[in-house]
Enzyme design. Structure first.
Site, PDB file in Angstrom:
ATOM      1  N   HIS A 312       1.018  -1.208   0.100  1.00 36.23           N
ATOM      2  CA  HIS A 312      -0.071   0.105   0.040  1.00 36.23           C
ATOM      3  C   HIS A 312       0.801   1.365   0.216  1.00 36.23           C
ATOM      4  O   HIS A 312       1.962   1.168   0.620  1.00 36.23           O
ATOM      5  CB  HIS A 312      -1.052  -0.166   1.360  1.00 36.23           C
ATOM      6  CG  HIS A 312      -2.031   1.015   1.266  1.00 36.23           C
ATOM      7  ND1 HIS A 312      -1.843   2.320   1.654  1.00 36.23           N
ATOM      8  CD2 HIS A 312      -3.275   0.885   0.853  1.00 36.23           C
ATOM      9  CE1 HIS A 312      -2.871   2.626   1.370  1.00 36.23           C
ATOM     10  NE2 HIS A 312      -4.095   2.171   0.924  1.00 36.23           N
ATOM     11  N   ASP A 369      -8.251  -4.787   0.235  1.00 33.24           N
ATOM     12  CA  ASP A 369      -8.601  -5.457  -1.095  1.00 33.24           C
ATOM     13  C   ASP A 369      -8.198  -7.025  -1.254  1.00 33.24           C
ATOM     14  O   ASP A 369      -8.907  -7.767  -2.194  1.00 33.24           O
ATOM     15  CB  ASP A 369      -7.904  -4.770  -2.340  1.00 33.24           C
ATOM     16  CG  ASP A 369      -8.120  -3.164  -2.284  1.00 33.24           C
ATOM     17  OD1 ASP A 369      -9.539  -3.018  -2.213  1.00 33.24           O
ATOM     18  OD2 ASP A 369      -7.506  -2.522  -2.465  1.00 33.24           O
TER      19      ASP A 369
END
Length: 467
Positions: A312, A369
């Protein structure tokens, strides 16, 4: 609301010509980062900063969400997001983000009543869905229809706090309804209206899956899953789509147009479409026994092989939202009796990756996700709707940032600069006039004189006599 300047602390920038410029250091209320205040940099030095992707740039001051990437912390108005998922409902968290505090019983009842009042969709807006082809992507519909709301609600005065509050309520209330309508349109099924007796999450599931042929009663674990998904995705500080909303808002655009812009930004596979990419990756791996080879291919940078759902831009630790999502996936599949082989593949891939120094040294940990797509599949939501689910949830954060921006007077229009890499100044010279055109020769009413390269009668006869 303002960040505090560190007392008597500043950085000194020394320019090539020997000039020095003092830069104030700003300290946020929470966190260890320091921010260099360069708002007067160009005025005093004639210099700009170069920061593609805004990886080191703070674009605003906000009191909504705090993220500590190295420590894996995400707070909504000071509350850990995973704690809110455990004990709060989606509309309670929406109230928290908008107002700054969790509602008491009376405030909760009032807020829920206001939201439900605005869930009905204007018939003119509903009619827009009839114009989309049956194979239109649901996100394409959402971008168009959300922007279309500005044609129905055009009376907004952004300087009026009541008008802003009304716009926020409308969008939070209507987005789940529009999302369900987009799904039903893609199936060619009739749309469903929300019911006053259902909760926010229950209404969404009802509108998605009820048909005129049979009634639909949402399973409690499905309601809990939708509630958690919405909370986990409601806000995440200054990401690409939220920054898009703020930049659009800085031009004083209609808020519905701003949210449509945010929705378009979210549509990209590098942002809101990431969980769909994870599902595709897991399907390509196929089975648990092929995970080890996949990891080898990732490390070898084999063409066409990418590790999705790990890493991320902000988090350099395990995403706290991913921890809760993993727990939720196990619960949903267990209680619904769903056997999804992709979960075994995902768990094995996570196990191998987190034990491998290659990934750990690069701080590649699962993000939110990674498991969310598996959970949505178990609920019967197709991959084409994954990003729509994200947009429906993130709308709460978008309108909160839009409202904060206006409320706090942070309305300086977004106008980044560029480092020009084109050609230098050159002289314009008009193009030379065209030469004389080829004269047209007419030898009779229907006569044709072939020119070089024209397909003649003889050539046609030759072609007909071929194989």
């Amino acid at each position: 609301m303002a960040a505090a300047a560190e007392e008597d602390q500043f950085a000194t920038l020394t320019l090539p010509d020997g000039r020095e410029h003092k830069i104030n250091i700003l300290k946020p209320h929470l966190g260890e980062e320091l921010f260099l205040d360069i708002r007067d940099l160009y005025a005093k030095t004639g210099c700009f900063t170069f920061d593609p992707g805004f990886t080191c740039t703070g674009s605003c001051i906000s009191a909504i969400t705090f993220i500590d990437g190295p420590k894996g912390v995400c707070l909504y108005r000071g509350y850990p997001v995973q704690d809110l998922c455990e004990g709060a409902e989606a509309l309670e968290v929406a109230h928290l983000l908008l107002v700054g505090e969790l509602p008491d019983a009376a405030a909760k009842a009032k807020f829920e009543a206001e939201i439900k009042k605005h869930m009905l969709i204007h018939e003119k807006v509903k009619a827009m869905f009839a114009n989309f082809t049956i194979n239109a992507h649901p996100m394409a519909m959402m971008v168009a229809v959300i922007g279309g709301l500005s044609s129905v609600f055009s009376e907004l005065d952004p300087s009026d706090s009541h008008h802003r509050w009304l716009a926020c309520l409308r969008m939070i209330a209507k987005l789940p309804v529009l999302a369900a309508m987009a799904y039903k349109t893609s199936l060619g099924q009739p749309t469903n209206y929300p019911k006053a007796g259902l909760s926010f999450a229950e209404n969404f599931l009802y509108m998605m899956f009820a048909t005129p042929m049979e009634e639909y009663t949402p399973h409690p674990v499905a309601v809990k899953a939708i509630n958690a998904f919405m909370i986990l995705h409601m806000d995440h500080e200054q990401n690409a789509s939220t920054s898009t909303v703020r930049i659009a808002g800085s031009s004083q655009a209609n808020p519905y147009a701003c949210i449509a812009a945010g929705t378009a930004s979210l549509w990209g596979p590098a942002h809101g479409g990431a969980n769909e990419a994870v599902i595709k990756m897991l399907e390509e791996i196929g089975s648990k026994d092929k995970v080890a080879q996949f990891v080898i291919d990732v490390k070898a940078k084999k063409e066409g092989v990418r590790l999705m759902g790990f890493g991320h831009r902000v988090y350099k630790n395990y995403d706290p939202r991913a921890r809760y999502m993993k727990k939720m996936v196990t619960q949903v599949l267990g209680e619904l009796g769903v056997q999804d082989p992709l979960l075994d593949v995902a768990v094995e891939l996570e196990r191998i990756a987190l034990a491998d120094e290659y990934f750990v040294s690069r701080k590649l940990y699962p993000n939110v996700d990674y498991y969310s797509g598996i959970m949505l599949r178990a609920l019967g939501i197709p991959t084409s709707m994954f990003t729509v689910m994200f947009a429906m949830s993130r709308t709460v954060g978008w309108v909160t940032h839009w409202n904060e921006q206006l409320q706090e007077g942070q309305m300086r229009i977004g106008r980044p600069r560029q480092l020009y890499a084109g050609v230098k100044t050159r002289e314009y010279k008009p193009a030379a006039p065209p030469g004389p055109s080829k004269p047209f020769v007419k030898m009779g009413s229907d006569a044709f004189v072939p020119g070089a390269g024209d397909f003649t009668k003889e050539q046609a006869e030759k072609e007909q006599g071929g194989d």
